[in-house]
Motif scaffolding. Structure first.
Motif, PDB file in Angstrom:
ATOM      1  N   ASP A 157     -18.271  12.025 -24.993  1.00 11.21           N
ATOM      2  CA  ASP A 157     -19.065  10.798 -24.938  1.00 11.21           C
ATOM      3  C   ASP A 157     -20.329  11.124 -24.155  1.00 11.21           C
ATOM      4  O   ASP A 157     -20.350  11.065 -22.926  1.00 11.21           O
ATOM      5  N   GLU A 183     -17.479  17.660 -28.855  1.00 11.07           N
ATOM      6  CA  GLU A 183     -16.781  16.386 -28.801  1.00 11.07           C
ATOM      7  C   GLU A 183     -16.862  15.795 -27.397  1.00 11.07           C
ATOM      8  O   GLU A 183     -16.798  16.509 -26.403  1.00 11.07           O
ATOM      9  N   ALA A 234     -24.223  11.378 -31.871  1.00  5.73           N
ATOM     10  CA  ALA A 234     -23.740  10.427 -32.861  1.00  5.73           C
ATOM     11  C   ALA A 234     -23.452   9.075 -32.210  1.00  5.73           C
ATOM     12  O   ALA A 234     -23.287   8.975 -30.991  1.00  5.73           O
ATOM     13  N   THR A 235     -23.401   8.063 -33.011  1.00  2.00           N
ATOM     14  CA  THR A 235     -23.142   6.709 -32.509  1.00  2.00           C
ATOM     15  C   THR A 235     -21.863   6.654 -31.692  1.00  2.00           C
ATOM     16  O   THR A 235     -21.770   5.931 -30.700  1.00  2.00           O
ATOM     17  N   GLU A 236     -20.874   7.479 -32.072  1.00  2.63           N
ATOM     18  CA  GLU A 236     -19.580   7.496 -31.364  1.00  2.63           C
ATOM     19  C   GLU A 236     -19.630   8.305 -30.078  1.00  2.63           C
ATOM     20  O   GLU A 236     -18.681   8.281 -29.289  1.00  2.63           O
ATOM     21  N   GLY A 237     -20.715   9.068 -29.839  1.00  5.18           N
ATOM     22  CA  GLY A 237     -20.859   9.804 -28.589  1.00  5.18           C
ATOM     23  C   GLY A 237     -20.779  11.307 -28.705  1.00  5.18           C
ATOM     24  O   GLY A 237     -21.166  12.028 -27.777  1.00  5.18           O
ATOM     25  N   ASP A 238     -20.249  11.844 -29.833  1.00  4.13           N
ATOM     26  CA  ASP A 238     -20.190  13.291 -30.018  1.00  4.13           C
ATOM     27  C   ASP A 238     -21.596  13.852 -30.273  1.00  4.13           C
ATOM     28  O   ASP A 238     -22.512  13.121 -30.651  1.00  4.13           O
ATOM     29  N   THR A 262     -25.041  10.729 -41.234  1.00  4.30           N
ATOM     30  CA  THR A 262     -24.422   9.736 -40.365  1.00  4.30           C
ATOM     31  C   THR A 262     -25.476   9.102 -39.459  1.00  4.30           C
ATOM     32  O   THR A 262     -26.673   9.389 -39.581  1.00  4.30           O
ATOM     33  N   TYR A 281     -27.108   8.120 -35.566  1.00  2.00           N
ATOM     34  CA  TYR A 281     -27.247   8.749 -34.249  1.00  2.00           C
ATOM     35  C   TYR A 281     -28.022   7.849 -33.300  1.00  2.00           C
ATOM     36  O   TYR A 281     -28.813   7.000 -33.727  1.00  2.00           O
ATOM     37  N   LYS A 282     -27.803   8.080 -31.995  1.00  2.05           N
ATOM     38  CA  LYS A 282     -28.493   7.280 -30.986  1.00  2.05           C
ATOM     39  C   LYS A 282     -29.490   8.084 -30.169  1.00  2.05           C
ATOM     40  O   LYS A 282     -30.204   7.525 -29.332  1.00  2.05           O
TER      41      LYS A 282
END
Length: 304
Positions: A75, A73, A53-57, A37, A39-40
């Motif tokens: 942000d 889990e 992860a891009t979504e914050g998890d 996946t 990642y940031k």
């Protein structure tokens, strides 16, 4: 193009401009097998790796013997993986840690006669995990914890150091009252360094891995200037590297494998990351430069 590097114990990971990851080096716990996946942010611990992860998890992989690789889990904006512990900071500044020595034991509250929980009283801007964990709050004050209560003095907090000698597990007390005005912290095996608001570096801790006590270090070993315009610092097990705003990287501490000896010449570094016995610097054009031991292939094709 590489946009971020994370040097772990004996492995190295990078994040590309498309936010995918790649890792190489020691892989006995699959710490060098990242998910597919995006990642940031990425961080590499001694034997495990974590990324936001891009979504914050937060996802982690590798050694999970102490729960340090359990996914989180939320942000999150900052994550750090250490020896057997991982910590992250959420968007509201609240920290969370998991794994061994992850309890966020704070100072003694005389009114409630209980130890305060750092996770509920702090809003952090930075966190770093080595053998212990330290964070910088919004006021620039340094806090460290290791999951144990070692003192009731509000100016002294315990930090855990598990030695390689017959000393075994020892708890040292560090005078944090002198450490405000902090911007960033880096936690090693038996030392902690900080970048101050003046962009200088201050370190404290054991003068060597087997030292039996902690002492505040008035100067940086190895000739590193404390007056440089330092913008980033990172810690390995027993060495540190710092990045100056003009580009050069300076390192000090253990240099048995050349991990504290950056290659000569001009490099336009924008990031530094340190493992146990290797170090890496990332240049503005995405060029990766690594030095030190390559006994586990941790330098990859970027060794100097």
């Amino acid at each position: 193009m590489i946009v971020e590097v994370a040097a772990g114990g004996y492995h190295t990971c990078v994040r590309y401009e498309d936010d995918t990851l790649d890792c190489w080096g020691r892989n006995d716990y699959s710490q060098a097998n990242p998910p597919t996946t995006t990642y940031k942010e990425i961080t590499a611990g001694y034997f495990h790796t974590c990324a936001i992860a891009t979504e914050g998890d937060v996802d982690c992989w590798g050694d999970n013997g102490n729960g340090q690789s359990v996914p989180q889990e939320g942000d999150f904006t900052k994550v750090s993986a250490g020896y057997r512990t991982s910590c992250a900071v959420s968007t509201d500044g609240s920290p969370v840690c998991w794994g061994s020595w992850s309890g966020m034991a704070g100072p003694w509250d005389e009114e409630t006669e209980e130890y305060l929980d750092y996770g509920s009283i702090m809003s952090l801007t930075d966190v770093d995990v080595g053998y212990s964990s330290c964070g910088v709050d919004e006021e620039g004050v340094l806090h460290c914890w290791d999951g144990e209560h070692h003192t009731s003095d509000t100016n002294l907090y315990g930090i855990h150091y598990s030695g390689l000698s017959s000393l075994g597990a020892i708890y040292y007390r560090i005078p944090f009252s002198a450490y405000d005005g902090v911007v960033q912290t880096a936690v090693g095996g038996a030392q902690v360094c900080v970048i101050t608001e003046e962009a200088t570096v201050e370190c404290f801790g054991a003068s060597s891995w087997d030292s039996a006590w902690w002492s505040v270090l008035s100067s940086i070993p190895g000739g590193t200037s404390t007056t440089s315009d330092i913008i980033e610092i990172d810690a390995g097990l027993s060495h540190f590297c710092a990045l100056d705003s003009t580009g050069p990287i300076s390192c000090w501490g253990d240099d048995e494998d050349g991990q504290s000896s950056p290659p000569a010449g001009f490099f336009d570094y924008i990031q530094v990351s340190v493992g146990i016995n290797h170090s890496c610097g990332l240049e503005a054009d995405g060029n990766l430069v690594c030095w030190g031991s390559n006994d586990e292939g941790q330098l990859g094709e970027y060794g100097y």
